[in-house]
Design an enzyme around this catalytic site. Structure first.
Site, PDB file in Angstrom:
ATOM      1  CG  ASP A  72      -0.507  -0.042   2.316  1.00 42.09           C
ATOM      2  OD1 ASP A  72       1.321  -0.945   2.672  1.00 42.09           O
ATOM      3  OD2 ASP A  72      -0.387   0.774   3.359  1.00 42.09           O
ATOM      4  CD  GLU A 134       4.063   0.776   6.925  1.00 37.63           C
ATOM      5  OE1 GLU A 134       5.100   1.281   6.829  1.00 37.63           O
ATOM      6  OE2 GLU A 134       3.784   1.361   5.764  1.00 37.63           O
TER       7      GLU A 134
END
Length: 370
Positions: A72, A134
């Site tokens: 991400d 994350e």
């Protein structure tokens, strides 16, 4: 390095902002790794809109290495870019694109090296572990590690490829995020005594957080930050609710326990009897501690990681691996200074260094003795 850049261009082309699904990227990467013979596993979030990837090469045996990254990225909203953030562009030896340095550059290097992992007679396994979310609290990595330990032998070490300019990061503080809510009673402001303001105890709590956390030496001391306050509805209404979003960054688990104890004790004694208070932990990222003798540190140094080891000002997923009994170090291409910025970039020279690191890792993993 040409293959790594081509893979980076493909990865940047997927908009994997944390608010969006990463499944298109996951499907493409999983197909690629499955096609060269990896043991590929996916683990999804509850809504099945996001997934982790675990791809393993070599024997199903202990003593392996995990190459850990996250898929991400942060948003591009309200940032002024000179080019399309989801189309890799090169200018003066720099590759620009969202996620180029944080941390699709490292992932591209892992994927480029995967063919050599597949073609080599590995004596110990190499695991490529890619997590989701994350950037919003390391939400995916606990499930990824659980999946790894449930289906593979415990690895000896993990290398987390956050951008350190290939320096060896062996310690960082943790991160705990909270939402505290005060609830009182609304009333007309012409008679405040008829109500119970939620903002006043919230303001007192904000002052307490500042007294606890307004310190220098941010890398080696526990710090506290109040990020947001929201409460009230109109100037002539006694506010019935107020919420605070706050966090602290402990150096050790003991620091975390002590800070939570201090905050809990304050709220217990200072919250007025006519106010309801609730505090909920929303994010928990454990710290990464180091004694300087971890296997991961020694191996990463032998593979080309640059010493001496240093304390990182930012958090990573490394503490989760360490908490699971896997020695962890942070070492990856590019600079954290370019992360989250408009026109984010990674230097071509850094990808070349990552490729060399991966080539040495393949040699290390095929040797029968370390």
């Amino acid at each position: 390095m040409t293959a790594t850049i081509a893979l980076l261009a493909e990865l940047v082309g997927f908009d994997t902002t944390s608010s969006r699904s990463n499944l298109a990227l996951v499907g493409r990467v999983a197909d690629r790794l499955d096609g060269i013979g990896a043991r590929v596993r996916l683990s999804h979030d509850e809504g099945r809109g996001k997934a982790n990837i675990l791809a393993s090469f070599g024997p199903c045996a202990p003593g392996g290495v995990v190459l850990s990254g996250h898929t991400d990225t942060v948003p591009v909203d309200d940032q002024s870019w000179s080019s399309d953030p989801f189309r890799l562009s090169e200018r003066d030896g720099k590759l620009h694109g969202r996620g180029a340095v944080d941390m699709k550059g490292f992932i591209a290097a892992c994927l480029a090296a995967a063919e050599s992992f597949a073609a080599t007679d590995l004596a110990r396994p190499v695991h490529i572990a890619l997590s989701y979310d994350e950037e919003v609290g390391c939400l995916g990595v606990p499930g990824l590690i659980a999946d790894l330990l449930a289906h593979e032998e415990r690895p000896e070490l993990a290398i987390i490829g956050e951008p350190t300019l290939m320096r060896l990061g062996d310690r960082h503080r943790g991160f705990l995020g909270f939402r505290t809510r005060f609830e009182g009673k609304a009333a007309h402001s012409s008679d405040p005594s008829a109500g119970a303001s939620a903002i006043y105890p919230a303001a007192d709590f904000a002052g307490f957080l500042r007294a606890v956390g307004h310190r220098a030496g941010a890398i080696d001391r526990t710090t506290v930050n109040l990020g947001r306050i929201e409460g009230g509805s109109a100037i002539n209404i006694v506010p019935s609710a107020c919420e605070l979003l706050w966090e602290f960054r402990p150096v050790t688990p003991e620091d975390a326990e002590e800070t939570e104890r201090l905050v809990g004790a304050y709220l217990a004694r200072a919250t007025p009897p006519d106010i309801r208070q609730s505090t909920r932990r929303q994010v928990h990222v454990p710290p990464l501690a180091s004694a300087g003798t971890e296997p991961a540190l020694a191996v990463a140094a032998a593979l080309g990681g640059i010493g001496p080891p240093f304390a990182m000002p930012f958090g990573t997923e490394a503490g989760f691996f360490q908490a699971a009994g896997i020695s962890a170090v942070v070492c990856g291409p590019g600079s954290i200074a370019q992360a989250h910025q408009p026109d984010e970039w990674i230097a071509c020279a850094q990808l070349e260094a990552a490729d060399a690191f991966m080539a040495r890792l393949a040699g290390w993993a095929c040797r029968r003795h370390s």
